[in-house]
Write a protein that holds these residues in place. Structure first.
Motif, mmCIF file in Angstrom:
data_model
loop_
_atom_site.group_PDB
_atom_site.id
_atom_site.type_symbol
_atom_site.label_atom_id
_atom_site.label_comp_id
_atom_site.label_asym_id
_atom_site.label_seq_id
_atom_site.Cartn_x
_atom_site.Cartn_y
_atom_site.Cartn_z
ATOM 1 N N GLY A 144 23.233 -21.622 -42.917
ATOM 2 C CA GLY A 144 22.574 -21.411 -41.731
ATOM 3 C C GLY A 144 23.163 -21.694 -40.451
ATOM 4 N N ALA A 145 23.790 -23.323 -40.778
ATOM 5 C CA ALA A 145 23.537 -24.183 -39.932
ATOM 6 C C ALA A 145 25.485 -23.516 -39.764
ATOM 7 C CB ALA A 145 24.160 -25.540 -40.701
ATOM 8 N N GLY A 181 21.593 -16.172 -35.044
ATOM 9 C CA GLY A 181 22.218 -17.037 -36.370
ATOM 10 C C GLY A 181 20.457 -18.609 -35.526
ATOM 11 N N THR A 182 20.242 -18.322 -34.284
ATOM 12 C CA THR A 182 19.117 -19.388 -33.795
ATOM 13 C C THR A 182 18.025 -19.620 -35.378
ATOM 14 O OG1 THR A 182 19.642 -19.262 -32.025
ATOM 15 C CG2 THR A 182 17.731 -20.796 -32.477
ATOM 16 N N SER A 214 26.495 -20.217 -31.939
ATOM 17 C CA SER A 214 26.771 -20.982 -30.300
ATOM 18 C C SER A 214 27.625 -21.281 -30.119
ATOM 19 C CB SER A 214 26.328 -22.921 -30.726
ATOM 20 O OG SER A 214 25.904 -23.533 -29.769
ATOM 21 N N ASP A 221 23.875 -14.452 -32.080
ATOM 22 C CA ASP A 221 23.918 -16.212 -31.692
ATOM 23 C C ASP A 221 22.158 -16.296 -31.877
ATOM 24 O OD1 ASP A 221 23.659 -18.450 -31.071
ATOM 25 O OD2 ASP A 221 23.066 -18.269 -29.033
ATOM 26 N N MET A 236 27.758 -26.563 -38.449
ATOM 27 C CA MET A 236 27.770 -26.558 -37.605
ATOM 28 C C MET A 236 28.942 -26.427 -37.019
ATOM 29 S SD MET A 236 23.979 -27.125 -35.960
ATOM 30 C CE MET A 236 23.919 -25.540 -34.392
ATOM 31 N N LEU A 256 19.385 -20.576 -38.578
ATOM 32 C CA LEU A 256 19.437 -22.027 -38.632
ATOM 33 C C LEU A 256 18.048 -22.482 -38.902
ATOM 34 C CD1 LEU A 256 20.866 -25.131 -37.903
ATOM 35 C CD2 LEU A 256 19.695 -24.814 -35.319
ATOM 36 N N ALA A 262 24.769 -20.810 -37.023
ATOM 37 C CA ALA A 262 23.958 -20.941 -35.898
ATOM 38 C C ALA A 262 25.346 -21.913 -35.062
ATOM 39 C CB ALA A 262 22.898 -22.468 -36.371
ATOM 40 N N GLY A 263 26.407 -22.253 -35.457
ATOM 41 C CA GLY A 263 27.632 -22.798 -35.025
ATOM 42 C C GLY A 263 28.261 -21.889 -34.510
#
Length: 151
Positions: A51-52, A31-32, A59, A28, A1, A35, A55-56
């Motif tokens: 995915g991390a 993206g969640t 975020s 985003d 992330m 994650l 998501a990072g």
């Protein structure tokens, strides 16, 4: 992330100019989902890691854009209170969510908790997208420049 967050923070302004605020905030939210969904569906480790990273990145982009919108739309004399309330809500939910996830994992298993998280992320996405698409969020990013022009 952290890798995704650092990379995104370096290009967020270029992304905003190219794709717009609304598209980035929707990305985003997607993206969640990315994650939590790979864990829920027992994806390979590379998919969980990807995915991390996504998501990072999302975020960081979300935080930068939303902080700018908040600063531009909040009356200066209330900005500290508005920011504090936002932080209490966003950070305050973390221990509650962690506790609920822990209880859920004890009662069932980790994949089930991630499946529930995926469902919640999809629900939030379904509610957020129509709102975001009918709201001109880019205008809120430019409010600061307009204010300076008037001053």
């Amino acid at each position: 992330m952290a890798v995704g967050g650092l990379l995104a923070s370096m290009v967020v302004e270029r992304l905003r100019l190219r794709f717009g605020v609304t598209t980035l905030l929707i990305a985003d939210a997607v993206g969640t989902v990315l994650l939590v969904a790979p864990v829920a569906f027992d994806a390979p480790v590379w998919a969980v890691a990807a995915g991390a990273v996504v998501a990072g990145a999302g975020s960081s982009i979300w935080r930068i854009l939303v902080a700018t919108i908040r600063q531009n739309l909040s009356p200066p004399e209330l900005l500290g209170r508005i920011y504090s309330a936002s932080r209490v809500l966003s950070w305050g939910v973390i221990p509650v969510s962690a506790a609920l996830a822990g209880v859920g994992a004890e009662l069932s298993d980790v994949r089930t908790v991630f499946a529930v998280a995926t469902g919640l992320a999809l629900l939030i996405l379904a509610v957020f997208v129509p709102f975001a698409r009918r709201t001109d969020l880019s205008a809120a990013m430019e409010a600061d420049q307009e204010h300076r022009a008037l001053a």
